[in-house]
Design an enzyme around this catalytic site. Structure first.
Site, PDB file in Angstrom:
ATOM      1  N   ASP A  53       0.824  -1.204   0.000  1.00 58.13           N
ATOM      2  CA  ASP A  53       0.000   0.000   0.000  1.00 58.13           C
ATOM      3  C   ASP A  53       0.861   1.258   0.000  1.00 58.13           C
ATOM      4  OD1 ASP A  53      -2.628  -0.427  -0.345  1.00 58.13           O
ATOM      5  OD2 ASP A  53      -3.181  -0.356   1.776  1.00 58.13           O
ATOM      6  N   ALA A  54       1.977   1.219   0.711  1.00 56.41           N
ATOM      7  CA  ALA A  54       2.860   2.382   0.748  1.00 56.41           C
ATOM      8  C   ALA A  54       3.432   2.673  -0.631  1.00 56.41           C
ATOM      9  CB  ALA A  54       3.981   2.165   1.752  1.00 56.41           C
TER      10      ALA A  54
END
Length: 83
Positions: free
Chosen positions: A60-61
Site C-alpha cells: 500500500d505504501a
C-alpha cells in the site's frame, strides 16, 4: 500549453490506475497464499499473519508513493514552464 496539461492529466491517471491495479493484484495473491499456508500449517498462522500485514502495508505504501508523485505532477508540475 493546453496539450501539455492534458497529457499530464492523462499521465497522472495512468500512474494512479496502474499502481492501484498492481497493489490490488499483489495483495490478492498474497492473501491467497496466506490462506493456503495457514491451512497447511495452522500452528504458524500468527507468525504468517504478522508478516502478511507488514507486506500489505508495504504494498500500500508503494501505491501511495505513486499517488503522491501523480499529485506532484498534477498540481506543481516541474515540466511546465510558467509563462
Amino acid at each position: 500549453m493546453e496539450n501539455i496539461l492534458g497529457l499530464v492529466a492523462l499521465a497522472c491517471g495512468v500512474i494512479i490506475g496502474l499502481g492501484a491495479i498492481g497493489a490490488c493484484i499483489g495483495i490478492g495473491l498474497m492473501g491467497g497464499k496466506y490462506l493456503e499456508a495457514s491451512a497447511r500449517q495452522p500452528e504458524l498462522m500468527n507468525e504468517l499473519q504478522t508478516k502478511m500485514f507488514l507486506l500489505a502495508g508495504l504494498i500500500d505504501a508503494a501505491f501511495l508513493i505513486g499517488v503522491g508523485i501523480a499529485m506532484l505532477f498534477a498540481f506543481a508540475n516541474p515540466f511546465v514552464i510558467a509563462a
